[in-house]
Design a protein around this motif. Structure first.
Motif, PDB file in Angstrom:
ATOM      1  N   GLY A 120       0.954  -0.876   0.041  1.00 15.63           N
ATOM      2  CA  GLY A 120       0.119   0.299   0.234  1.00 15.63           C
ATOM      3  C   GLY A 120       0.463   1.087   0.028  1.00 15.63           C
ATOM      4  N   ILE A 121       2.250   1.246  -0.827  1.00 14.04           N
ATOM      5  CA  ILE A 121       2.995   2.267  -0.354  1.00 14.04           C
ATOM      6  C   ILE A 121       3.297   3.081  -1.657  1.00 14.04           C
ATOM      7  CG2 ILE A 121       5.610   3.209   0.254  1.00 14.04           C
ATOM      8  CD1 ILE A 121       6.188   0.822   1.703  1.00 14.04           C
ATOM      9  N   LEU A 124       2.206   6.827  -1.426  1.00 18.05           N
ATOM     10  CA  LEU A 124       2.775   7.381  -0.429  1.00 18.05           C
ATOM     11  C   LEU A 124       3.670   8.775  -2.072  1.00 18.05           C
ATOM     12  CD1 LEU A 124       4.703   9.215   1.454  1.00 18.05           C
ATOM     13  CD2 LEU A 124       5.882   7.418   2.157  1.00 18.05           C
ATOM     14  N   ALA A 140       5.569   9.682   5.471  1.00 24.25           N
ATOM     15  CA  ALA A 140       5.545   8.305   5.583  1.00 24.25           C
ATOM     16  C   ALA A 140       5.040   7.403   6.831  1.00 24.25           C
ATOM     17  CB  ALA A 140       7.698   7.405   5.668  1.00 24.25           C
ATOM     18  N   TYR A 143       2.074   5.428   7.049  1.00 25.95           N
ATOM     19  CA  TYR A 143       2.153   4.511   5.978  1.00 25.95           C
ATOM     20  C   TYR A 143       2.625   2.909   6.682  1.00 25.95           C
ATOM     21  CZ  TYR A 143       0.085   6.280   1.849  1.00 25.95           C
ATOM     22  OH  TYR A 143      -0.076   8.041   1.296  1.00 25.95           O
ATOM     23  N   ASN A 145       3.914  -0.411   8.142  1.00 19.81           N
ATOM     24  CA  ASN A 145       2.923  -1.587   7.748  1.00 19.81           C
ATOM     25  C   ASN A 145       3.976  -2.952   8.077  1.00 19.81           C
ATOM     26  OD1 ASN A 145       1.771  -4.551   7.629  1.00 19.81           O
ATOM     27  ND2 ASN A 145       1.111  -3.925   5.151  1.00 19.81           N
ATOM     28  N   SER A 153       9.651   4.616   9.141  1.00 17.07           N
ATOM     29  CA  SER A 153      10.022   5.505   8.224  1.00 17.07           C
ATOM     30  C   SER A 153      10.246   4.972   7.174  1.00 17.07           C
ATOM     31  CB  SER A 153       9.460   6.633   8.271  1.00 17.07           C
ATOM     32  OG  SER A 153       9.913   7.290   9.482  1.00 17.07           O
ATOM     33  N   VAL A 156       9.539   2.165   4.966  1.00 18.21           N
ATOM     34  CA  VAL A 156       8.735   2.890   3.562  1.00 18.21           C
ATOM     35  C   VAL A 156       8.494   3.562   2.869  1.00 18.21           C
ATOM     36  CG1 VAL A 156       6.686   4.700   4.551  1.00 18.21           C
ATOM     37  CG2 VAL A 156       6.926   2.670   5.716  1.00 18.21           C
TER      38      VAL A 156
END
Length: 433
Positions: A120-121, A124, A140, A143, A145, A153, A156
């Motif tokens: 799901g990044i 971003l 970040a 996002y 996860n 971060s 991410v």
């Protein structure tokens, strides 16, 4: 879309019907030498050079069309074939351009960028690319996860970098620009592998070697490739950049995507993404292409050198330096005659018609006797093709009727003669015949 035969006709500057007729002959299994010699009336008298170019271009364009169809089908099945992309693919004129366009859609193993997208990044990455006023570290946080492997971060942001890197590295126009720049300005660098100095003594000249990629002579290129194969040398192609300066290819990538460092919050992160794109994704890929191209170029040049060295041996006169009358037997079309002097130079040529339907037996003997006397010929070489027995008898009668000429006759294997006569080598050696 322009037809294949029309395109080849335009490239060769001939009529399309000539190309169409030749393609039909090639598809039926006829060879270029055969068509050049025996199907002039079908092709409109295309010469052997034009036929070779036509044949080679036909193979390339058919392979290009097959690949184009495969790529269009693959992208369409993925549901990603836009009208713009379809037009670009249909307009592609080389295999390289076609593969560059296909690169973003080619099925591939699961990449770091793909893993980041699955986590799901991607939003971003899109946001930071579109709005450089955003703070990457702050953005970040939303996002993170841990279950997907993005626990902080930094992880991410690395994932977002990989998403953009893969996107950047799949731009066909950018790849073409970088490839061309490296080809024009790249340097081939060879260095000795650590600890191989003694073992690789024979490659000492290349322990610290550099020269322009585009100008490396074949013998040096092949020597360096041998050194690499034996584990002695490391070879790479790159641009020499003064210490502290940015690599020009990184600048080209940044310029292509209009990524300028203006001190905005996301600028530094985007510039780092550009740096990663070049160093991790593109540099090795393009270097491998250029090294493969250099090897191919060097091997072709080496073959030319070996061929030139061997040519004199292969062309040495089998009967010594003796003036010779050569006869290419034939019935309806006559017996072709060529005379070479004792250095192998063609000094005369023509045709006689001793056999049916013209039956000019005595006139043919008289003409051959005249040529033998004029050029002090010692040998008569007779091809072993159609009408060779009849032509051998003609030569025998010539020798009996003119013993003063001191002629000898010999039957010669014609294998390869037709192929040679329609070759580029023959056209270069005897352009007027």
């Amino acid at each position: 879309m322009i037809s294949l035969s029309r395109r080849i006709a335009d490239e060769l500057g001939v009529a399309e019907k000539q190309v169409t007729a030749t393609i039909e002959l090639l598809d039926e299994g006829a060879t270029v030498p055969f068509i050049a010699r025996y199907r002039k009336e079908v092709t409109g008298s295309l010469d052997d050079t034009q036929l070779r170019q036509l044949s080679e271009r036909l193979v390339y364009l058919r392979e290009l069309e097959d690949r184009r169809d495969t790529i269009l089908k693959s992208i369409e099945e993925q549901g990603k074939l836009t009208e713009t992309l379809k037009k670009d693919i249909l307009d592609a004129e080389t295999k390289t351009r076609l593969e560059d366009l296909y690169l973003p859609y080619k099925p591939k193993r699961r990449t770091k960028g793909q893993i980041a997208i699955e986590a799901g990044i991607e939003p971003l990455a899109d946001a930071l690319f579109a709005n450089r006023l955003l703070d990457p570290a702050a953005e970040a946080e939303a996002y993170i996860n841990a279950e997907a492997g993005f626990a902080d971060s930094k992880a991410v942001l690395d994932g977002a970098k990989y998403i953009l890197m893969e996107r950047f590295a799949q731009e066909a126009d950018l790849l073409a620009k970088l490839r061309g720049y490296l080809a024009d300005n790249g340097t081939l660098l060879a260095t000795v592998m650590s600890g191989k100095e003694v073992e690789g003594e024979k490659f000492r000249d290349y322990f610290e070697h550099k020269e322009a990629w585009s100008k490396v002579p074949s013998h040096r290129a092949l020597a360096m490739f041998r050194g690499r194969r034996e584990g002695v040398l490391s070879i790479k192609v790159d641009i020499e950049v003064p210490e502290g300066e940015r690599h020009p290819c990184e600048s080209m990538i940044a310029q292509f995507f209009d990524l300028r460092d203006e001190g905005q919050p996301a600028d530094a992160w985007l510039q780092e993404t550009v740096r990663w794109t070049w160093r991790i994704k593109l540099q090795f890929h393009l270097e491998t292409e250029l090294l493969a191209d250099l090897r191919e170029r060097a091997e072709a040049a080496a073959i030319e050198v070996f061929a030139a060295n061997l040519q004199d041996l292969l062309l040495a006169a089998p009967a010594g330096q003796r003036a010779t009358i050569a006869l290419d037997p034939g019935l309806r079309t006559g017996v072709k005659v060529a005379v070479i002097d004792n250095t192998g130079k063609v000094v005369d040529h023509g045709a006689i018609y001793p056999h049916a339907p013209k039956n000019q037996w005595d006139a043919s003997i008289a003409q051959l006797a005249k040529l033998a006397k004029q050029y002090s010929a010692e040998l008569i070489a007779i091809g072993n093709g159609t009408a060779s027995r009849e032509t051998d008898k003609l030569a025998g009668d010539l020798i009996k009727l003119h013993p003063e000429l001191g002629l000898q006759k010999v039957m010669v294997n014609e294998a390869g003669a037709s192929v040679y006569s329609a070759s580029a080598e023959a056209a270069a050696e005897m352009p007027d015949l």
